[in-house]
Design a protein around this motif. Structure first.
Motif, PDB file in Angstrom:
ATOM      1  N   PRO A  12      38.115  79.607 -76.881  1.00 11.03           N
ATOM      2  CA  PRO A  12      37.380  79.037 -75.590  1.00 11.03           C
ATOM      3  C   PRO A  12      35.808  78.902 -76.686  1.00 11.03           C
ATOM      4  O   PRO A  12      35.187  77.769 -76.113  1.00 11.03           O
ATOM      5  N   ALA A  13      34.940  79.854 -77.011  1.00  4.71           N
ATOM      6  CA  ALA A  13      33.591  79.976 -76.909  1.00  4.71           C
ATOM      7  C   ALA A  13      34.011  79.251 -78.165  1.00  4.71           C
ATOM      8  O   ALA A  13      33.157  78.455 -78.150  1.00  4.71           O
ATOM      9  N   GLY A  14      34.570  79.128 -78.914  1.00  8.52           N
ATOM     10  CA  GLY A  14      34.279  77.811 -79.457  1.00  8.52           C
ATOM     11  C   GLY A  14      33.967  76.339 -79.407  1.00  8.52           C
ATOM     12  O   GLY A  14      33.474  75.546 -79.872  1.00  8.52           O
ATOM     13  N   LEU A  15      34.894  76.037 -78.837  1.00 13.23           N
ATOM     14  CA  LEU A  15      35.103  74.623 -78.281  1.00 13.23           C
ATOM     15  C   LEU A  15      34.008  74.672 -76.908  1.00 13.23           C
ATOM     16  O   LEU A  15      33.552  73.548 -77.204  1.00 13.23           O
ATOM     17  N   ILE A  16      33.143  75.471 -76.657  1.00 13.08           N
ATOM     18  CA  ILE A  16      32.024  75.132 -75.412  1.00 13.08           C
ATOM     19  C   ILE A  16      31.359  75.292 -76.502  1.00 13.08           C
ATOM     20  O   ILE A  16      29.884  75.171 -76.582  1.00 13.08           O
ATOM     21  N   CYS A  17      30.756  76.175 -77.370  1.00 13.11           N
ATOM     22  CA  CYS A  17      29.815  75.296 -78.574  1.00 13.11           C
ATOM     23  C   CYS A  17      29.782  74.537 -79.042  1.00 13.11           C
ATOM     24  O   CYS A  17      28.181  73.509 -79.664  1.00 13.11           O
ATOM     25  N   VAL A  18      31.355  73.459 -79.261  1.00 12.32           N
ATOM     26  CA  VAL A  18      30.970  72.298 -79.816  1.00 12.32           C
ATOM     27  C   VAL A  18      30.561  71.726 -79.097  1.00 12.32           C
ATOM     28  O   VAL A  18      29.837  70.944 -78.774  1.00 12.32           O
ATOM     29  N   ILE A  19      30.913  71.663 -77.467  1.00 17.32           N
ATOM     30  CA  ILE A  19      30.319  70.700 -76.671  1.00 17.32           C
ATOM     31  C   ILE A  19      29.251  70.505 -76.764  1.00 17.32           C
ATOM     32  O   ILE A  19      28.200  69.551 -75.760  1.00 17.32           O
ATOM     33  N   LEU A  20      28.601  72.295 -76.682  1.00 19.50           N
ATOM     34  CA  LEU A  20      27.217  72.534 -76.303  1.00 19.50           C
ATOM     35  C   LEU A  20      26.389  71.845 -77.535  1.00 19.50           C
ATOM     36  O   LEU A  20      25.153  71.274 -77.213  1.00 19.50           O
ATOM     37  N   VAL A  21      26.720  71.958 -78.980  1.00 15.03           N
ATOM     38  CA  VAL A  21      26.166  71.340 -79.408  1.00 15.03           C
ATOM     39  C   VAL A  21      26.119  69.185 -79.636  1.00 15.03           C
ATOM     40  O   VAL A  21      24.843  68.733 -80.131  1.00 15.03           O
ATOM     41  N   TYR A  22      27.177  69.289 -79.511  1.00 21.64           N
ATOM     42  CA  TYR A  22      27.522  67.335 -79.165  1.00 21.64           C
ATOM     43  C   TYR A  22      26.327  66.910 -77.731  1.00 21.64           C
ATOM     44  O   TYR A  22      25.720  66.657 -78.421  1.00 21.64           O
ATOM     45  N   SER A  23      26.454  68.722 -76.998  1.00 19.24           N
ATOM     46  CA  SER A  23      25.283  67.798 -76.024  1.00 19.24           C
ATOM     47  C   SER A  23      23.460  67.781 -76.647  1.00 19.24           C
ATOM     48  O   SER A  23      23.173  66.941 -75.793  1.00 19.24           O
ATOM     49  N   LEU A  24      23.640  68.891 -77.280  1.00 22.53           N
ATOM     50  CA  LEU A  24      22.324  68.506 -78.075  1.00 22.53           C
ATOM     51  C   LEU A  24      21.877  67.350 -78.614  1.00 22.53           C
ATOM     52  O   LEU A  24      20.889  67.331 -78.434  1.00 22.53           O
ATOM     53  N   TYR A  25      23.054  67.609 -79.505  1.00 22.68           N
ATOM     54  CA  TYR A  25      22.626  66.176 -80.174  1.00 22.68           C
ATOM     55  C   TYR A  25      22.261  65.031 -79.456  1.00 22.68           C
ATOM     56  O   TYR A  25      21.628  64.088 -79.530  1.00 22.68           O
ATOM     57  N   LYS A  26      22.841  64.278 -78.597  1.00 22.37           N
ATOM     58  CA  LYS A  26      23.268  63.362 -77.469  1.00 22.37           C
ATOM     59  C   LYS A  26      21.661  63.124 -77.054  1.00 22.37           C
ATOM     60  O   LYS A  26      21.133  62.461 -76.906  1.00 22.37           O
ATOM     61  N   SER A  27      21.461  64.524 -76.499  1.00 23.50           N
ATOM     62  CA  SER A  27      20.062  64.377 -75.609  1.00 23.50           C
ATOM     63  C   SER A  27      18.836  64.183 -76.937  1.00 23.50           C
ATOM     64  O   SER A  27      18.126  63.482 -76.193  1.00 23.50           O
ATOM     65  N   GLU A  28      19.163  64.578 -77.868  1.00 25.70           N
ATOM     66  CA  GLU A  28      18.252  64.074 -78.799  1.00 25.70           C
ATOM     67  C   GLU A  28      18.286  63.051 -79.186  1.00 25.70           C
ATOM     68  O   GLU A  28      16.610  62.349 -79.386  1.00 25.70           O
ATOM     69  N   GLN A  29      18.821  62.475 -79.583  1.00 22.72           N
ATOM     70  CA  GLN A  29      18.807  60.603 -79.277  1.00 22.72           C
ATOM     71  C   GLN A  29      18.313  59.790 -78.732  1.00 22.72           C
ATOM     72  O   GLN A  29      17.500  59.075 -78.784  1.00 22.72           O
ATOM     73  N   ARG A  30      18.683  60.829 -77.028  1.00 20.16           N
ATOM     74  CA  ARG A  30      18.053  59.795 -76.163  1.00 20.16           C
ATOM     75  C   ARG A  30      16.342  60.221 -76.078  1.00 20.16           C
ATOM     76  O   ARG A  30      15.856  59.354 -75.545  1.00 20.16           O
ATOM     77  N   GLU A  31      15.954  61.261 -76.229  1.00 15.68           N
ATOM     78  CA  GLU A  31      14.361  61.587 -76.915  1.00 15.68           C
ATOM     79  C   GLU A  31      13.416  60.491 -77.654  1.00 15.68           C
ATOM     80  O   GLU A  31      13.027  59.680 -77.586  1.00 15.68           O
ATOM     81  N   ALA A  32      14.979  60.608 -78.253  1.00 20.75           N
ATOM     82  CA  ALA A  32      13.922  59.404 -79.501  1.00 20.75           C
ATOM     83  C   ALA A  32      13.574  58.167 -79.743  1.00 20.75           C
ATOM     84  O   ALA A  32      12.894  57.758 -79.557  1.00 20.75           O
ATOM     85  N   LYS A  33      14.927  57.919 -78.499  1.00 17.53           N
ATOM     86  CA  LYS A  33      15.241  56.458 -78.367  1.00 17.53           C
ATOM     87  C   LYS A  33      13.847  55.985 -76.896  1.00 17.53           C
ATOM     88  O   LYS A  33      13.209  55.238 -77.243  1.00 17.53           O
ATOM     89  N   LYS A  34      13.412  56.837 -76.243  1.00 19.51           N
ATOM     90  CA  LYS A  34      12.559  57.150 -74.993  1.00 19.51           C
ATOM     91  C   LYS A  34      11.300  57.273 -76.124  1.00 19.51           C
ATOM     92  O   LYS A  34      10.157  56.840 -75.204  1.00 19.51           O
ATOM     93  N   ASP A  35      11.446  58.343 -77.056  1.00 19.22           N
ATOM     94  CA  ASP A  35       9.944  58.438 -77.695  1.00 19.22           C
ATOM     95  C   ASP A  35       9.347  56.981 -78.382  1.00 19.22           C
ATOM     96  O   ASP A  35       8.433  56.224 -78.376  1.00 19.22           O
ATOM     97  N   ILE A  36      10.295  55.911 -78.736  1.00 23.86           N
ATOM     98  CA  ILE A  36      10.069  55.113 -79.377  1.00 23.86           C
ATOM     99  C   ILE A  36       9.779  53.909 -77.973  1.00 23.86           C
ATOM    100  O   ILE A  36       8.753  53.279 -78.370  1.00 23.86           O
ATOM    101  N   ARG A  37      10.309  53.899 -77.284  1.00 23.51           N
ATOM    102  CA  ARG A  37      10.148  52.788 -75.472  1.00 23.51           C
ATOM    103  C   ARG A  37       8.464  53.499 -75.421  1.00 23.51           C
ATOM    104  O   ARG A  37       7.405  52.260 -75.738  1.00 23.51           O
ATOM    105  N   ILE A  38       8.061  54.729 -75.503  1.00 15.49           N
ATOM    106  CA  ILE A  38       7.172  55.098 -74.979  1.00 15.49           C
ATOM    107  C   ILE A  38       5.721  54.261 -75.384  1.00 15.49           C
ATOM    108  O   ILE A  38       4.348  54.095 -75.198  1.00 15.49           O
ATOM    109  N   GLN A  39       6.569  54.377 -77.519  1.00 13.30           N
ATOM    110  CA  GLN A  39       5.761  54.272 -78.188  1.00 13.30           C
ATOM    111  C   GLN A  39       5.192  52.189 -78.377  1.00 13.30           C
ATOM    112  O   GLN A  39       4.378  51.945 -78.332  1.00 13.30           O
ATOM    113  N   LEU A  40       6.345  52.096 -78.330  1.00 16.74           N
ATOM    114  CA  LEU A  40       6.481  50.036 -77.665  1.00 16.74           C
ATOM    115  C   LEU A  40       5.465  50.027 -76.105  1.00 16.74           C
ATOM    116  O   LEU A  40       4.675  49.135 -76.384  1.00 16.74           O
TER     117      LEU A  40
END
Length: 81
Positions: A12-40
């Motif tokens: 279960p700890a491995g599954l939680i780790c995968v979920i956290l890494v995936y959540s972090l990845y998606k969060s970074e993608q959202r932040e990148a999109k926000k940064d692009i929008r702010i620059q625009l």
């Protein structure tokens, strides 16, 4: 494949780790999109400001030329009297 095996060993700890890494990845993608929008938006704001400055310059030039023409007309009228 080694990573997958290691995560399976963790259970279960491995599954939680995968979920956290995936959540972090998606969060970074959202932040990148926000940064692009702010620059625009910043670019649009700068362009809008520049357009307003140019419009103000044209207006000032028109006022100055109108004043000059009015002074010339006044002088002409006075000279006829």
């Amino acid at each position: 494949m080694d990573l997958a095996q290691e995560l399976l060993k963790l259970g279960p700890a491995g599954l939680i780790c995968v979920i956290l890494v995936y959540s972090l990845y998606k969060s970074e993608q959202r932040e990148a999109k926000k940064d692009i929008r702010i620059q625009l938006l910043e670019n649009q704001l700068t362009e809008s400001y520049d357009e307003r400055v140019l419009a103000a310059d044209r207006l000032a030039e028109a006022i100055h030329s109108t004043r000059t023409a009015l002074e010339a007309l006044t002088s002409e009228i006075r000279a006829r009297r």
